[in-house]
Design a protein around this motif. Structure first.
Motif, short mmCIF file in Angstrom:
data_model
loop_
_atom_site.label_atom_id
_atom_site.label_comp_id
_atom_site.label_asym_id
_atom_site.label_seq_id
_atom_site.Cartn_x
_atom_site.Cartn_y
_atom_site.Cartn_z
N SER A 140 -29.83 23.48 26.52
CA SER A 140 -29.47 22.79 27.76
C SER A 140 -28.01 22.35 27.74
N LEU A 141 -27.35 22.49 26.59
CA LEU A 141 -25.95 22.07 26.48
C LEU A 141 -25.03 23.07 27.18
N ARG A 142 -23.93 22.55 27.71
CA ARG A 142 -22.92 23.38 28.35
C ARG A 142 -21.55 23.01 27.79
N VAL A 143 -20.67 23.99 27.74
CA VAL A 143 -19.32 23.80 27.22
C VAL A 143 -18.35 23.79 28.40
N PHE A 144 -17.55 22.72 28.50
CA PHE A 144 -16.54 22.59 29.55
C PHE A 144 -15.16 22.85 28.94
N PRO A 145 -14.54 23.99 29.23
CA PRO A 145 -13.24 24.31 28.62
C PRO A 145 -12.18 23.25 28.83
N GLU A 146 -12.22 22.55 29.97
CA GLU A 146 -11.18 21.54 30.24
C GLU A 146 -11.26 20.36 29.29
N ARG A 147 -12.40 20.22 28.60
CA ARG A 147 -12.56 19.13 27.63
C ARG A 147 -12.32 19.59 26.20
N LEU A 148 -11.77 20.78 26.03
CA LEU A 148 -11.51 21.31 24.70
C LEU A 148 -10.01 21.44 24.47
N ARG A 149 -9.61 21.28 23.20
CA ARG A 149 -8.22 21.49 22.81
C ARG A 149 -8.19 22.33 21.54
N SER A 150 -7.38 23.37 21.56
CA SER A 150 -7.25 24.24 20.40
C SER A 150 -6.73 23.46 19.20
N VAL A 151 -7.34 23.67 18.04
CA VAL A 151 -6.87 23.02 16.82
C VAL A 151 -5.46 23.49 16.47
N SER A 152 -5.12 24.72 16.84
CA SER A 152 -3.80 25.27 16.50
C SER A 152 -2.70 24.80 17.44
N THR A 153 -3.00 24.71 18.75
CA THR A 153 -1.95 24.44 19.73
C THR A 153 -2.09 23.11 20.46
N ALA A 154 -3.25 22.46 20.34
CA ALA A 154 -3.55 21.22 21.07
C ALA A 154 -3.60 21.44 22.57
N LYS A 155 -3.75 22.70 23.00
CA LYS A 155 -3.86 23.03 24.42
C LYS A 155 -5.26 23.54 24.73
N PRO A 156 -5.69 23.48 26.01
CA PRO A 156 -6.99 24.05 26.37
C PRO A 156 -7.03 25.54 26.03
N PRO A 157 -8.19 26.06 25.65
CA PRO A 157 -8.28 27.49 25.33
C PRO A 157 -7.97 28.36 26.54
N GLY A 158 -7.20 29.41 26.33
CA GLY A 158 -6.84 30.32 27.42
C GLY A 158 -7.94 31.33 27.68
N ARG A 159 -7.86 31.99 28.83
CA ARG A 159 -8.88 32.97 29.19
C ARG A 159 -8.90 34.15 28.23
N SER A 160 -7.73 34.47 27.65
CA SER A 160 -7.66 35.62 26.75
C SER A 160 -8.18 35.31 25.36
N GLN A 161 -8.44 34.04 25.08
CA GLN A 161 -8.94 33.64 23.76
C GLN A 161 -10.46 33.69 23.76
N GLY A 162 -11.00 34.81 23.31
CA GLY A 162 -12.45 34.93 23.26
C GLY A 162 -13.08 34.03 22.23
N THR A 163 -12.34 33.77 21.14
CA THR A 163 -12.84 32.91 20.06
C THR A 163 -11.72 31.99 19.62
N VAL A 164 -12.01 30.68 19.55
CA VAL A 164 -10.98 29.70 19.21
C VAL A 164 -11.64 28.48 18.57
N VAL A 165 -10.96 27.86 17.61
CA VAL A 165 -11.44 26.62 16.99
C VAL A 165 -10.90 25.46 17.81
N VAL A 166 -11.78 24.56 18.23
CA VAL A 166 -11.40 23.53 19.20
C VAL A 166 -11.88 22.14 18.78
N ASP A 167 -11.20 21.14 19.34
CA ASP A 167 -11.64 19.75 19.29
C ASP A 167 -12.12 19.36 20.68
#
Length: 298
Positions: A140-167
């Protein structure tokens, strides 16, 4: 692995049909690989994670991979002449010292033979996943990209990033914007991801037979076909001579109680491998069942 809420840091991967295989059948194939590998399986990804996975794992003590269904279907890859690209199977991985090591024959990771640019694909990557229990699909969980930040860049994951480590970023307001359903979860095991090499083109007739065996839920035929394809390719490749990641059994993994995980159970290879029940969450809960021996979505 069942989660009550999203972990504060995780590896997020958006997945979909790959190399002509629909998502439910692809997950079934990985469940078979998990059982043959004593709990470990590889999930192919298109890009390197750099040092982000190691950084996150050192910070949190462990790292989960959360897989969501991609919002759109990938385009069929084409070669430089505009023809549909072939499919390759990856036969080896490269360790941190540059040593090329053969993958176990039950591991079957495929990808398009060419990059989006049309150039030949010489390398691929894979997440090193482990699960002591059957892959549990649907949440039932959903992932909201706007609430994620890349561990590498501190920016939201881009559309081209199929896999990314996030906070995850905490916000007081209710989540809004586009979201992705959670399909399944696994734990990542060091080295967390590997670079794959030594691709071999899979013959069209072999690929069709492998797809059909998986679609029909025929494990024995699938296992025999994939091992034959891998063994034919590996016979032509040099082998590593030092200790291999896959010589070491997966470590015991327990899901953290703060993440709502279930207690660890021993991995069992027994039972009927073709009788698996899965659910793929896509809006409503959709049962993954078998009609007349076929894997179907209703």
């Amino acid at each position: 692995m069942a989660l009550k809420h999203l972990p504060p840091t995780f590896c997020w991967s958006r997945i979909g049909p790959e190399a002509g295989v629909d998502l439910p059948t692809l997950i079934l194939r990985k469940e078979w690989e998990r059982r043959q590998g004593g709990g470990r399986f590889l999930w192919g990804i298109g890009q390197s994670l750099g040092s982000s996975a190691q950084v996150a794992a050192l910070r949190t003590g462990s790292l989960l991979a959360l897989f969501s269904a991609a919002a759109s279907r990938p385009r069929a890859a084409q070669d430089k002449r505009g023809k549909r690209a072939g499919v390759v199977v990856w036969n080896a991985w490269v360790d941190a010292s540059g040593q090329v090591r053969q993958l176990p024959q039950h591991v079957f990771v495929t990808s398009s033979a060419t990059l989006p640019s049309g150039a030949a694909r010489e390398h691929h990557y894979a997440l090193v996943c482990v699960s002591p229990t059957e892959l549990s699909v649907g949440s039932s969980l959903r992932v909201f990209p706007e609430r994620l930040r890349s561990v590498s860049t501190a920016k939201p994951p881009g559309r081209s990033q199929g896999t990314v480590v996030v906070d995850c970023v905490e916000r007081a307001a209710e989540p809004a914007g586009k979201s992705h359903s959670l399909v399944f979860t696994a734990e990542l095991e060091a080295p967390y991801f590997v670079r794959l090499t030594q691709p071999t083109l899979v013959k069209a007739r072999d690929l069709a037979a492998i797809h059909e065996a998986a679609r029909m839920g025929d494990f024995d035929t699938y296992a025999n076909l994939t091992k034959r394809v891998r063994s034919e390719a590996c016979a032509q490749q040099p082998r590593g001579v030092t200790r291999d990641l896959f010589d070491v059994p997966p470590a015991d993994h327990t899901a953290s109680s703060r993440l709502g995980g279930a207690r660890t159970r021993h991995v069992s290879r027994a039972g009927d491998w073709t009788q698996l029940t899965m659910e793929l969450l896509h809006g409503d809960s959709l049962p993954f069942t078998r009609g007349r021996g076929c894997a179907t979505l209703f």
